[in-house]
Design a protein around this motif. Structure first.
Motif, PDB file in Angstrom:
ATOM      1  N   GLU B  90       0.835  -1.201   0.000  1.00  0.00           N
ATOM      2  CA  GLU B  90       0.000   0.000   0.000  1.00  0.00           C
ATOM      3  C   GLU B  90       0.876   1.260   0.000  1.00  0.00           C
ATOM      4  O   GLU B  90       0.618   2.199  -0.750  1.00  0.00           O
ATOM      5  N   TRP B  91       1.920   1.240   0.828  1.00  0.00           N
ATOM      6  CA  TRP B  91       2.843   2.377   0.837  1.00  0.00           C
ATOM      7  C   TRP B  91       3.525   2.527  -0.505  1.00  0.00           C
ATOM      8  O   TRP B  91       3.725   3.624  -0.999  1.00  0.00           O
ATOM      9  N   GLU B  94       1.183   4.151  -2.939  1.00  0.00           N
ATOM     10  CA  GLU B  94       1.028   5.581  -2.622  1.00  0.00           C
ATOM     11  C   GLU B  94       2.254   6.381  -3.072  1.00  0.00           C
ATOM     12  O   GLU B  94       2.128   7.387  -3.777  1.00  0.00           O
ATOM     13  N   THR B  97       2.805   6.476  -6.911  1.00  0.00           N
ATOM     14  CA  THR B  97       1.841   7.370  -7.561  1.00  0.00           C
ATOM     15  C   THR B  97       2.299   8.822  -7.376  1.00  0.00           C
ATOM     16  O   THR B  97       2.300   9.610  -8.337  1.00  0.00           O
ATOM     17  N   GLU B  98       2.698   9.180  -6.156  1.00  0.00           N
ATOM     18  CA  GLU B  98       3.194  10.541  -5.916  1.00  0.00           C
ATOM     19  C   GLU B  98       4.395  10.852  -6.803  1.00  0.00           C
ATOM     20  O   GLU B  98       4.535  11.960  -7.306  1.00  0.00           O
ATOM     21  N   ILE B 125      -6.157   3.884  -2.936  1.00  0.00           N
ATOM     22  CA  ILE B 125      -4.948   4.548  -2.413  1.00  0.00           C
ATOM     23  C   ILE B 125      -4.282   5.383  -3.512  1.00  0.00           C
ATOM     24  O   ILE B 125      -3.847   6.512  -3.276  1.00  0.00           O
ATOM     25  N   SER B 128      -6.264   8.600  -4.178  1.00  0.00           N
ATOM     26  CA  SER B 128      -6.011   9.543  -3.112  1.00  0.00           C
ATOM     27  C   SER B 128      -4.626  10.189  -3.252  1.00  0.00           C
ATOM     28  O   SER B 128      -4.467  11.408  -3.095  1.00  0.00           O
ATOM     29  N   ALA B 129      -3.608   9.382  -3.580  1.00  0.00           N
ATOM     30  CA  ALA B 129      -2.243   9.908  -3.743  1.00  0.00           C
ATOM     31  C   ALA B 129      -2.150  10.824  -4.961  1.00  0.00           C
ATOM     32  O   ALA B 129      -1.479  11.857  -4.928  1.00  0.00           O
TER      33      ALA B 129
END
Lengths: 234, 234
Positions: B90-91, B94, B97-98, B125, B128-129
């Motif tokens: 998940e991290w 995130e 994507t950032e 996720i 959101s990112a």
């Protein structure tokens, strides 16, 4: 060979602390005379064997120092204002240690919602990440200090601040780093640094930089900066 | 202005799904005719206003398409064998994507302990990112497929595999990337790829690479690769 870490290299026979000792004796079931690799956290790797097993510690006998030095120590210093979520700081410490950071200072800044940090927990995470990535350099983690105090006292030769203020692009600031000197980057909390903080930093020879074209979370900015420093300056 | 995402740009009036709609109406308390920014997930940004508020959706009227295109789409493809801990994946999603990843495929490989992945959660996720970093490109996340099937079917023009097998250094493989083509990197699980998997990949024109001098965890390797690709090829 299993890698251990000892903070206690003052004598010829380093000592494993309670946690490292527990891992060696009770998890890995090592015994007296078993061989281990051990790091002093300063970039040096030693080969040795277990000499003495005590209730809460182990004494190691060093047989050989390897000529392998982790040059992360020459890496860079991160000064970061922590996020509200401590999880994000824990991940940041883990990832920055894996990627080879020199040291981290936590900053109390105007818009940071977190005013305290549990250094002991973060240090345990750094030890684990150091061992996991087979590094021998343990980054120094410094207690939280106010932003203004950091700016007044910082001895870094080259200092950058991540902000929106006529910032240097990645290519531009990478050229201004110097691998023979201390390079440091300041990264703000969720709300960024305040205008006053940025101005104070710029007055004290800190250069404004960007870490890319998009907005990054605090911990992502720290990891991105660490990876760039690691690639270009080590 | 608040940034929203709609998968449904087939008509002139994009629709916000239940989650995005809830955020607009119930969290931000936006009303009919309020202005919003909206991304199609393909790198395009639009300015529009809320035209119709339904129970589980909102219809948007587009006023203007901004000539801003997020070039992450040209970024790179990551094929990763997931870690046992889903938190780490998940991290990774995130952070990647950032940092601007193009797409991710999850690989079922010999030493991966995780045989399933919840794509819907990872997509949420990523959305959101994407919004948080003010990007307009939503990375494509592909379902898990066996390693051998991926190697047979991959259409990436340039393909790398992170391994210990006479690997190219970062400087060497960066020179072999081509920003006009599809570049892809394969990253293994905790135990790495098996010898057979590496050999199969090498036979199919995949080049062995390193991501630095030290051992990185799966998700750290992915983030490091993404940051390097992002810096050098976008």
């Amino acid at each position: 060979m299993h890698l251990f870490y000892s903070r206690d290299f003052s004598q010829n026979n380093p000592v494993l602390d309670e946690k490292e000792s527990h891992h060696a004796i009770h998890v890995l079931r090592l015994q007296r005379n078993d061989s281990i690799a051990i790091s002093d956290g300063a970039g040096n790797l030693f080969h040795g064997s277990i000499q003495e097993i005590n209730k809460k510690s182990c004494v190691i006998h060093i047989n050989e120092q390897k000529p392998l030095v982790d040059n992360s120590a020459k890496g860079f210093h991160l000064a970061v204002s922590p996020t509200k979520s401590i999880d994000r700081m824990e991940w940041m410490v883990e990832k920055c240690t894996e990627l080879g950071i020199g040291s981290i200072t936590f900053l109390k800044s105007r818009y940071s919602e977190r005013k305290e940090i549990n250094l002991a927990k973060l240090e345990a995470i750094a030890v684990s990440a150091m061992k996991q990535s087979q590094r021998t350099y343990m980054p120094a983690l410094f207690p939280m200090i106010p932003f203004t105090e950091y700016i007044q006292r910082s001895t870094a030769s080259i200092r950058f601040i991540a902000c929106q203020h006529d910032s240097l692009t990645v290519d531009q600031w990478i050229k201004k780093t110097d691998k023979t000197k201390n390079n440091s980057i300041l990264i703000g909390p969720e709300g960024g640094f305040s205008e006053e903080e940025v101005i104070l930093a710029l007055q004290k020879d800190t250069q404004p930089i960007a870490l890319g074209s998009y907005r990054l979370r605090t911990e992502t900015a720290a990891i991105a900066a660490c990876q760039l420093m690691n690639h270009f300056t080590v």
